[in-house]
Design an enzyme around this catalytic site. Structure first.
Site, PDB file in Angstrom:
ATOM      1  N   ASN A   9       0.952  -1.129   0.022  1.00  0.00           N
ATOM      2  CA  ASN A   9      -0.255   0.229  -0.036  1.00  0.00           C
ATOM      3  C   ASN A   9       0.771   1.268   0.106  1.00  0.00           C
ATOM      4  O   ASN A   9       1.628   1.556   0.789  1.00  0.00           O
ATOM      5  CB  ASN A   9      -0.953   0.017   1.291  1.00  0.00           C
ATOM      6  CG  ASN A   9      -1.738   1.286   1.328  1.00  0.00           C
ATOM      7  OD1 ASN A   9      -1.757   2.100   0.444  1.00  0.00           O
ATOM      8  ND2 ASN A   9      -1.926   1.399   2.571  1.00  0.00           N
ATOM      9  N   LYS A  11       0.079   4.404  -0.217  1.00  0.00           N
ATOM     10  CA  LYS A  11      -0.474   5.384   0.186  1.00  0.00           C
ATOM     11  C   LYS A  11      -0.538   6.639  -0.757  1.00  0.00           C
ATOM     12  O   LYS A  11      -0.249   6.637  -1.904  1.00  0.00           O
ATOM     13  CB  LYS A  11       0.028   5.735   1.791  1.00  0.00           C
ATOM     14  CG  LYS A  11      -0.082   4.554   2.548  1.00  0.00           C
ATOM     15  CD  LYS A  11       0.207   4.892   4.130  1.00  0.00           C
ATOM     16  CE  LYS A  11       0.628   3.715   4.789  1.00  0.00           C
ATOM     17  NZ  LYS A  11       0.338   3.716   6.095  1.00  0.00           N
ATOM     18  N   HIS A  95      -9.571   1.291   4.860  1.00  0.00           N
ATOM     19  CA  HIS A  95      -8.290   1.343   5.487  1.00  0.00           C
ATOM     20  C   HIS A  95      -8.406   1.972   6.617  1.00  0.00           C
ATOM     21  O   HIS A  95      -9.182   3.220   6.817  1.00  0.00           O
ATOM     22  CB  HIS A  95      -7.285   1.956   4.719  1.00  0.00           C
ATOM     23  CG  HIS A  95      -5.633   1.735   5.305  1.00  0.00           C
ATOM     24  ND1 HIS A  95      -5.379   2.905   6.043  1.00  0.00           N
ATOM     25  CD2 HIS A  95      -4.761   1.010   4.784  1.00  0.00           C
ATOM     26  CE1 HIS A  95      -3.982   2.189   6.292  1.00  0.00           C
ATOM     27  NE2 HIS A  95      -3.709   1.355   5.800  1.00  0.00           N
ATOM     28  N   GLU A  97      -6.763   4.735   7.683  1.00  0.00           N
ATOM     29  CA  GLU A  97      -6.583   6.108   7.659  1.00  0.00           C
ATOM     30  C   GLU A  97      -7.837   6.694   6.775  1.00  0.00           C
ATOM     31  O   GLU A  97      -7.923   7.694   7.007  1.00  0.00           O
ATOM     32  CB  GLU A  97      -5.233   6.239   6.809  1.00  0.00           C
ATOM     33  CG  GLU A  97      -3.806   6.049   7.532  1.00  0.00           C
ATOM     34  CD  GLU A  97      -2.992   5.433   6.733  1.00  0.00           C
ATOM     35  OE1 GLU A  97      -2.899   5.604   5.519  1.00  0.00           O
ATOM     36  OE2 GLU A  97      -1.830   5.073   7.339  1.00  0.00           O
ATOM     37  N   GLU A 167      -5.298  -5.157  10.777  1.00  0.00           N
ATOM     38  CA  GLU A 167      -4.291  -3.928  10.816  1.00  0.00           C
ATOM     39  C   GLU A 167      -4.576  -3.434  12.135  1.00  0.00           C
ATOM     40  O   GLU A 167      -5.477  -2.386  12.220  1.00  0.00           O
ATOM     41  CB  GLU A 167      -4.346  -3.180   9.671  1.00  0.00           C
ATOM     42  CG  GLU A 167      -4.173  -3.678   8.430  1.00  0.00           C
ATOM     43  CD  GLU A 167      -3.580  -2.543   7.358  1.00  0.00           C
ATOM     44  OE1 GLU A 167      -2.438  -2.816   6.959  1.00  0.00           O
ATOM     45  OE2 GLU A 167      -4.287  -1.552   7.160  1.00  0.00           O
ATOM     46  N   GLY A 173       2.410   1.969  10.672  1.00  0.00           N
ATOM     47  CA  GLY A 173       3.515   3.096  10.319  1.00  0.00           C
ATOM     48  C   GLY A 173       3.998   3.544  11.688  1.00  0.00           C
ATOM     49  O   GLY A 173       4.878   4.581  11.919  1.00  0.00           O
ATOM     50  N   SER A 214       3.514  -2.620  10.372  1.00  0.00           N
ATOM     51  CA  SER A 214       4.867  -2.449  10.348  1.00  0.00           C
ATOM     52  C   SER A 214       5.573  -3.941   9.893  1.00  0.00           C
ATOM     53  O   SER A 214       6.445  -4.301  10.415  1.00  0.00           O
ATOM     54  CB  SER A 214       5.413  -1.965  11.789  1.00  0.00           C
ATOM     55  OG  SER A 214       4.855  -0.749  12.042  1.00  0.00           O
TER      56      SER A 214
END
Ligand code: PEP
Length: 251
Positions: A9, A11, A95, A97, A167, A173, A214
């Protein structure tokens, strides 16, 4: 047997020129990989380019989002049909985010999962708890709500057409990975929940459940050794061809 799937991904990183340079370097690195499905999820502006460059290879292309309508007055949005025409086969949906910064809810995520399936895309449905939720012992409750909400109305016959990505938000991240045991615990729960949701353990057994948070070349092997971890959704470590190739070649 579930074929491992490793998805990168990107992003909001990489222009089309940068994506092109990545793919040109990455393709020869994974030319010998035969037993892992590889997916790249670039930004919308690079989807067509990456799809063209990877045509005929083992690499599939995912969008990072998809709108739930087929067309209409939805400024700034992109439909499954448009993505398909650009050579896209998968769509990341929900996701964290997007849930955090773009107000996506289990209800809108559910519409997107349905739109992806109807449009011939494989949805990669993301879910996971925040640090506060984990510390409050809410992990199982949260992922169950997200799973049931995201898959509402999706029949067991679609099990083979979708992918789940667990996730934990606190691992995305941050460089702080869930331990293989922590991840396996949730993956096993998700598979049991899928079996209960569909009243069909065979359908649940066919769903690939990826871990994201991660993942890097150093931890991928131990994560992938867990029985219910079927692949990875990789952010930061997918941005460099050599580190992503190492992850893909975890065996
Ligand atoms: C992600 O973007 O889904 C992700 C898991 O990112 P990272 O690998 O950087 O934690």
């Amino acid at each position: 047997m579930r074929t491992p799937l490793i998805a990168g991904n990107w992003k909001m990183y990489k222009t089309a020129a940068e994506a092109t340079a990545f793919v040109r370097a990455f393709l020869p690195m994974v030319a010998g990989v035969a037993d892992v499905e590889i997916v790249l999820a670039p930004a919308f502006t690079s989807l067509g380019t990456v799809a063209m460059l990877t045509a005929g290879s083992r690499i599939a292309v995912a969008a990072q989002n998809v709108h739930f309508e087929t067309e209409g007055a939805f400024t700034g949005e992109v439909s499954a049909r448009m993505l398909r025409e650009a050579g896209v086969t998968h769509a990341i949906v929900g996701h964290s985010e997007r849930r955090q910064y773009f107000a996506e809810t289990d209800a809108s995520v559910n519409l997107k999962v349905k739109a992806a399936l109807a449009g011939g895309l494989t949805p990669i449905l993301c879910l996971g708890e925040t640090l506060a939720e984990r510390e409050a012992d809410q992990t199982f409750t949260v992922v169950e709500r997200q799973l049931r909400g995201g898959l509402a109305g999706i029949p067991a016959t679609d099990a083979g057409l979708l992918v789940i990505a667990y996730e934990p938000v606190w691992a995305i991240g941050t460089g702080r990975t869930a331990t293989p045991e922590q991840a396996q615990e949730v993956h096993a729960l998700l598979r049991a929940l899928l079996g209960a949701f569909w009243h069909d353990d065979a359908a649940a057994a066919s769903v690939r459940i990826l871990y994201g948070g991660s993942v890097n070349p150093g931890n991928v092997k131990s994560l992938m050794s867990q029985p219910d971890i079927d692949g990875g959704l990789v952010g930061g470590a997918s941005l460099k061809p050599d580190s992503f190739a190492e992850i893909v070649k975890f065996r």
